[in-house]
Design a protein around this motif. Structure first.
Motif, short mmCIF file in Angstrom:
data_model
loop_
_atom_site.label_atom_id
_atom_site.label_comp_id
_atom_site.label_asym_id
_atom_site.label_seq_id
_atom_site.Cartn_x
_atom_site.Cartn_y
_atom_site.Cartn_z
N GLN A 85 -6.51 15.25 -6.33
CA GLN A 85 -6.22 15.11 -4.91
C GLN A 85 -6.37 13.66 -4.53
N LEU A 86 -5.57 13.24 -3.55
CA LEU A 86 -5.66 11.88 -3.02
C LEU A 86 -6.30 11.91 -1.65
N PHE A 87 -7.26 11.02 -1.45
CA PHE A 87 -7.96 10.89 -0.18
C PHE A 87 -8.00 9.41 0.20
N HIS A 88 -8.54 9.15 1.36
CA HIS A 88 -8.88 7.78 1.75
C HIS A 88 -10.29 7.85 2.33
N TYR A 89 -10.90 6.69 2.52
CA TYR A 89 -12.26 6.63 3.06
C TYR A 89 -12.34 5.54 4.11
N ARG A 90 -12.94 5.87 5.23
CA ARG A 90 -13.26 4.87 6.26
C ARG A 90 -14.51 5.37 6.98
N ASP A 91 -15.48 4.50 7.13
CA ASP A 91 -16.70 4.92 7.82
C ASP A 91 -16.79 4.29 9.21
N HIS A 92 -17.90 4.55 9.89
CA HIS A 92 -18.07 4.05 11.26
C HIS A 92 -18.16 2.53 11.32
N ASP A 93 -18.46 1.87 10.21
CA ASP A 93 -18.49 0.40 10.15
C ASP A 93 -17.13 -0.19 9.80
N GLN A 94 -16.10 0.67 9.73
CA GLN A 94 -14.74 0.27 9.35
C GLN A 94 -14.63 -0.22 7.91
N VAL A 95 -15.58 0.17 7.07
CA VAL A 95 -15.50 -0.09 5.64
C VAL A 95 -14.57 0.99 5.09
N GLU A 96 -13.57 0.57 4.30
CA GLU A 96 -12.61 1.56 3.84
C GLU A 96 -12.21 1.36 2.39
N GLU A 112 0.84 -1.20 0.00
CA GLU A 112 0.00 0.00 0.00
C GLU A 112 0.87 1.25 0.00
N THR A 113 1.95 1.22 0.76
CA THR A 113 2.89 2.35 0.78
C THR A 113 3.50 2.56 -0.60
N PHE A 114 3.89 1.47 -1.24
CA PHE A 114 4.46 1.55 -2.58
C PHE A 114 3.46 2.18 -3.55
N VAL A 115 2.21 1.70 -3.53
CA VAL A 115 1.18 2.23 -4.43
C VAL A 115 0.94 3.71 -4.15
N PHE A 116 0.93 4.10 -2.89
CA PHE A 116 0.74 5.51 -2.55
C PHE A 116 1.84 6.36 -3.19
N GLY A 117 3.08 5.90 -3.09
CA GLY A 117 4.19 6.62 -3.71
C GLY A 117 4.02 6.75 -5.21
N GLU A 118 3.58 5.66 -5.85
CA GLU A 118 3.35 5.70 -7.29
C GLU A 118 2.22 6.66 -7.66
N LEU A 119 1.15 6.66 -6.87
CA LEU A 119 0.04 7.59 -7.14
C LEU A 119 0.49 9.04 -6.98
N LEU A 120 1.33 9.31 -5.99
CA LEU A 120 1.86 10.67 -5.82
C LEU A 120 2.69 11.09 -7.04
N VAL A 151 -7.22 -5.02 -11.47
CA VAL A 151 -6.18 -4.57 -12.38
C VAL A 151 -4.82 -4.96 -11.81
N PRO A 152 -3.94 -5.52 -12.63
CA PRO A 152 -2.60 -5.89 -12.14
C PRO A 152 -1.83 -4.67 -11.63
N LEU A 153 -1.08 -4.87 -10.58
CA LEU A 153 -0.24 -3.80 -10.03
C LEU A 153 0.68 -3.22 -11.09
N SER A 154 1.11 -4.03 -12.03
CA SER A 154 2.03 -3.57 -13.07
C SER A 154 1.45 -2.44 -13.92
N SER A 155 0.15 -2.24 -13.88
CA SER A 155 -0.47 -1.16 -14.65
C SER A 155 -0.04 0.22 -14.11
N LEU A 156 0.50 0.26 -12.91
CA LEU A 156 0.97 1.53 -12.36
C LEU A 156 2.14 2.11 -13.16
#
Length: 167
Positions: free
Chosen positions: A78-89, A59-67, A153-158
């Motif tokens: 802009q990059l965000f994340h999502y997590r609700d009260h049910d811990q769905v993220e 996940e850290t690697f993907v975040f760096g690639e998205l940046l 989608v394969p990670l290699s698409s990054l």
């Protein structure tokens, strides 16, 4: 201090109502997957044994690639994340200036399962017409439709041409 040293970055929370974004706690994201691996003593052999720890590094690697993609993109994103009260993220949400969204889930497995869609499905429901695409980045080799605008989608698409066109 760690943000100034480019070791950590805050990823703000996505919420449908922009004012709600201000009051929710951001996610703290490590920026360097190699350093994170060294700090957590994650060797290649141990990564095979403990996929959840490997998943955090991935996940850290993907975040760096998205940046990186964000800085070279033609539009304003802009990059965000999502997590609700049910811990769905959702690991990452890419939002353009028009408010269109792409949800990104990162999975350290060679298959995408139905449970992997839970966050993206919730995001699509909340975002309505603003939701353009959901992507489960996984360790497989094929791009597969998972229904309702969500793709595995394969990670290699990054670092290659994207096989999905959300038109």
């Amino acid at each position: 201090m760690f943000e100034q040293m480019y070791l950590l970055k805050r990823v703000e929370v996505w919420a449908r109502i922009r004012l709600s974004r201000v009051v929710k706690a951001p996610k703290i994201q490590f920026l360097d997957s190699g350093l994170l691996s060294a700090l957590t003593d994650l060797t290649p052999g141990f990564a095979d044994q403990d996929r959840s720890r490997f998943g955090s590094v991935l996940e850290t690697f993907v975040f760096g690639e998205l940046l990186k993609h964000k800085t070279t993109a033609d539009g304003d994103y802009q990059l965000f994340h999502y997590r609700d009260h049910d811990q769905v993220e959702v690991d990452f949400i890419i939002e353009n200036a028009a408010g269109h969204l792409i949800g990104v889930e990162v999975k350290a497995s060679a298959t995408a399962r139905k449970n992997d869609l839970r966050g993206l499905t919730r995001l699509a429901s909340l975002a309505g017409d603003a939701f353009r695409l959901g992507v489960v980045l996984y360790d497989g080799t094929e791009t597969l439709p998972l229904g309702s605008g969500i793709w595995a989608v394969p990670l290699s698409s990054l670092w290659g041409q994207s096989p999905v066109n959300p038109s």
